[in-house]
Write a protein that holds these residues in place. Structure first.
Motif, short mmCIF file in Angstrom:
data_model
loop_
_atom_site.label_atom_id
_atom_site.label_comp_id
_atom_site.label_asym_id
_atom_site.label_seq_id
_atom_site.Cartn_x
_atom_site.Cartn_y
_atom_site.Cartn_z
N MET A 143 13.23 -23.94 37.49
CA MET A 143 14.15 -23.58 36.42
C MET A 143 13.59 -23.95 35.05
O MET A 143 13.79 -23.23 34.07
N ALA A 144 12.89 -25.08 34.98
CA ALA A 144 12.31 -25.49 33.69
C ALA A 144 11.24 -24.50 33.24
O ALA A 144 11.18 -24.12 32.07
N THR A 182 21.62 -21.65 31.15
CA THR A 182 21.68 -21.49 32.60
C THR A 182 20.69 -22.42 33.27
O THR A 182 21.02 -23.08 34.28
N ALA A 183 19.48 -22.48 32.73
CA ALA A 183 18.45 -23.35 33.33
C ALA A 183 18.87 -24.81 33.27
O ALA A 183 18.75 -25.55 34.26
N VAL A 184 19.37 -25.23 32.11
CA VAL A 184 19.80 -26.63 31.97
C VAL A 184 20.96 -26.93 32.91
O VAL A 184 21.00 -27.98 33.57
N GLY A 185 21.92 -26.00 32.98
CA GLY A 185 23.06 -26.19 33.87
C GLY A 185 22.63 -26.31 35.32
O GLY A 185 23.15 -27.16 36.08
N THR A 186 21.68 -25.48 35.73
CA THR A 186 21.18 -25.53 37.11
C THR A 186 20.46 -26.84 37.39
O THR A 186 20.65 -27.46 38.45
N ILE A 208 27.60 -21.34 34.83
CA ILE A 208 26.75 -20.15 34.74
C ILE A 208 27.58 -18.88 34.84
O ILE A 208 27.39 -17.91 34.10
N ALA A 209 28.53 -18.86 35.80
CA ALA A 209 29.39 -17.69 35.98
C ALA A 209 30.20 -17.41 34.73
O ALA A 209 30.35 -16.25 34.31
N ALA A 210 30.74 -18.48 34.11
CA ALA A 210 31.51 -18.30 32.89
C ALA A 210 30.63 -17.76 31.76
O ALA A 210 31.07 -16.92 30.96
N SER A 211 29.37 -18.20 31.71
CA SER A 211 28.43 -17.70 30.70
C SER A 211 28.14 -16.22 30.90
O SER A 211 28.11 -15.45 29.94
N ILE A 212 27.95 -15.82 32.17
CA ILE A 212 27.71 -14.41 32.47
C ILE A 212 28.91 -13.56 32.08
O ILE A 212 28.79 -12.50 31.46
#
Length: 330
Positions: A143-144, A182-186, A208-212
């Motif tokens: 992810m990073a 998203t990457a930071v959240g994951t 992430i879902a809320a961001s999408i």
């Protein structure tokens, strides 16, 4: 003298900008292909990784919509499409936005159910170069690494979107800029599992879902209002486009025009202008209207399909109400 409708021949410098945008979108598709593969291989049972992978899959929609629209918008008008194909940009924008909304809603429900059920996603270990490594470290590393290209590409696309007045490109850039969240959240979700917080993964997936869903709603609202012929706005939909004022000022500067106002709608990346003018004195010759129309077109490459209509007074939608209000105040 003939009317010019339907096509948007870009100035030479903007043609180069468009070619650069096309190259950037192909680079984006290539980077996404690598990202999707890497995230899928490292996904495991993590809800956050699953959400991030689906978001990456959805990220293919805007660049594909942009590339398809670019091939269509400059096709000449036909009997069936007398206004040309400029709306292809708006249609592509709407398709991408609806896909984002649908998947964001699905992930929001799926992740929420996982959180309510108290699911504990297991993250095992793998053998790598003879060493046993916790899979979570690999997930976070992936992810990073995959968060870097979207940030760089997003910055480039915003500049190109402004120059080309292309809202599909801007929507894509906006999504790219948000990918680091998203990457930071994951990463936080996976790290949370590692320290015993079983709910961290599902919480990150919800984020992430809320961001999408937020990106999808924002873009769908903008695409729908454009297709409904709202007043032409800037490429980021923050304010009315300044060209509206320039068109009115140009028409008012003509010696035979007493007052002028216009209705301007966004056709996708060019504008359709209905300009209303109140003549000063007797009706001017046809040539005067042709010169007024061509003068509007020459203001900016985005100004297309200009119609200049003589009226006894300005319609309300073209600024007439404001004019009447100012007259009452005198």
């Amino acid at each position: 003298m003939t009317a010019r409708f339907g096509r948007a021949e870009l100035p030479e410098d903007l043609e180069r900008v468009l070619h650069k945008a096309v190259r950037i979108q192909w680079i984006t598709i290539g980077a996404l292909a690598v990202t999707v593969t890497m995230v899928f291989l490292a996904m495991g049972n993590s809800q956050a990784m699953k959400a991030a992978w689906i978001e990456d899959m959805l990220s293919f929609a805007p660049p594909i919509a942009f590339l398809v629209a670019v091939r269509m918008v400059n096709k000449p008008p036909s009997e069936g499409y007398p206004y040309g194909y400029h709306r292809a940009t708006g249609v592509g924008h709407l398709v991408a936005a609806v896909a984002l909304c649908a998947m964001g809603l699905f992930l929001l429900i799926d992740s929420g159910m996982g959180l309510l059920k108290g699911e504990h996603p297991p993250i095992g270990s793998v053998q790598l170069f003879g060493q046993t490594i916790w899979l979570g470290w690999i997930m976070m590393a992936v992810m990073a690494v995959t968060s870097i290209p979207p940030v760089i590409l997003g910055r480039i696309k915003i500049k190109l979107a402004k120059e080309l007045h292309n809202k599909v490109l801007y929507a894509d850039a906006d999504m790219n800029k948000a990918d680091w969240m998203t990457a930071v959240g994951t990463i936080l979700g996976v790290a949370g599992i590692g320290i015993g917080l079983w709910w961290a993964d599902a919480a990150a997936a919800l984020f992430i879902a809320a961001s999408i869903l937020r990106d999808g709603y924002k873009n769908m609202r903008g695409a729908i209002t454009d297709l409904m012929d709202t007043r032409a706005m800037t490429f980021d939909d923050r304010e009315p486009h300044p060209l509206i004022g320039k068109i009115n000022e140009h028409l008012r500067s003509l010696p035979w025009v007493k007052e002028a106002g216009s209705r301007v709608r966004d056709q996708g990346h060019v504008f359709h202008v209905e300009a209303f003018v109140v003549p000063r004195g007797p009706m001017p010759p046809l040539e005067a209207f042709e010169e007024a129309r061509d003068g509007c077109i020459d203001l900016d490459w985005k100004v297309q399909d200009v119609v200049v209509v003589p009226v006894p007074e300005l319609p309300t939608e073209a600024g007439g109400q404001r004019q009447h209000q100012s007259e009452r105040n005198l």
